[in-house]
Motif scaffolding. Sequence first.
Motif, short mmCIF file in Angstrom:
data_model
loop_
_atom_site.label_atom_id
_atom_site.label_comp_id
_atom_site.label_asym_id
_atom_site.label_seq_id
_atom_site.Cartn_x
_atom_site.Cartn_y
_atom_site.Cartn_z
N ASP A 123 -1.56 3.41 12.53
CA ASP A 123 -2.79 4.01 12.76
C ASP A 123 -2.95 4.38 14.52
O ASP A 123 -3.48 5.50 14.81
CB ASP A 123 -3.90 3.11 12.42
N ARG A 152 -0.84 8.65 4.38
CA ARG A 152 -1.09 9.04 5.75
C ARG A 152 -0.62 10.27 6.08
O ARG A 152 0.18 10.84 5.67
CB ARG A 152 -0.25 7.65 6.48
N ASP A 220 4.34 5.18 6.17
CA ASP A 220 4.09 4.09 5.18
C ASP A 220 4.86 2.90 5.41
O ASP A 220 4.45 1.73 5.30
CB ASP A 220 4.22 4.59 3.79
#
Length: 411
Positions: A123, A152, A220
């Motif tokens: 993130d 993502r 991921d």
Amino acid sequence: MKIVLLLSCIALTCAKRFDGDQVLTLFPKAPAHLKLIKEFGSIDGLADFWSPDSADLVSIGKSVDVRFSTKNIRVVKRKLEKVGMEYEVKIFNVQSLIDNQFDVPRKSKAALAYDYDVYHTADEIIAWSDDIAARYPSLAKSETAGSTTEGRDIKKLTLGSKTTNPMFVIDCGIHAREWISPAVCQCFVNRMLSSYGTDSQVTTMMDALTFIVFPVLNVDGYAYSWTDDRMWRKTRSNYGTVCYGVDPNRNFDAEWSGPGSSSNPCSETYYGPQCASEPLTNVLQDFITDNNGNIRAYVTFHSYGQQYIYPYSCKRQDAENADELAALAFDSTEAIYAVNKKTFTFGSGHATMYLAAGGSDDFAIDNGVPISYTIELRDEGRYGFLLPESQIGDSCTEIYPALDVISKYIM
Ligand SMILES: [Zn+2]
């Protein structure tokens, strides 16, 4: 009780622990030794191959790094001794290295600057991509090049004073547990942007080339290696089997499903249900084919081993320009040595490593990119995938001149 457990899980992130796990370096010197290593590899969950990537790639005369869990280590050592295979304990306790990799003190929240000397979560890297591009709007653009299985963003940064120059494509984080790789992509981007206009070399390169940087491709897997399993390597897709993940570096259209890759979904080198089944593979393949003729160099950062590997790895054949790749690798590794006296070796994958079909470097050279390398970053196995943060800075500063050698060559 449930609430208490849940709270403690959040606090400790519930990550898998590796207390007492050891990494052994094995020295196979006879067929019986190979047979035993393959036997280890055939039992699901017993042996985690660090180098090479799987039991199939082991050969007589080449050392092998393997992690065994604490519950199996005694039996394993007894078996090694029974067949007379030499070994040494490279890492005594994997968990203590995991705990110690965060060895750089965190900056206070008051210091607003992004810290390039520590490892960042998926993130944080995604947010950083947009933030740094926004800070240098005339030199950088951040885009979402695709989306992962778990939704993502796969970020792509475009750097340079013009976007129409010949391209140098660099990616990081194809394998999840190789954390030094995304760290090097981030510091490289920062260096190219923050030194433009003050460092004449950087300025020249940024005026002559367009750098495309994918800071973390297997987003991921990388996220999972932070939250659940530090030793995770593959993607996090699932195609209806008990095991998760595809080895992204066996998933490219380069002799896909050939030697050195596995049809077993539980293998660390599983090539996937079909070629380019993984979103990150598609993103990179599409980018390379869409820009056929415009990309002059491709570098993919992995760890560990301190090596430059060039095509082919998917077949026993040299690339047409193998001499050129060797000469440029020589100059580039010399540049690394000049910084911190770290030795990086080089050679074609099939001759110096092992056959491994479906890799991104082979795909690149077969699709119009003449200069293509897999660079295995630090170290030589002392820490392996668990390189402490205190080595990020040196890993970056030794790679800058190495990439400069390639940049100047293709300008
Ligand atoms: Zn790798």
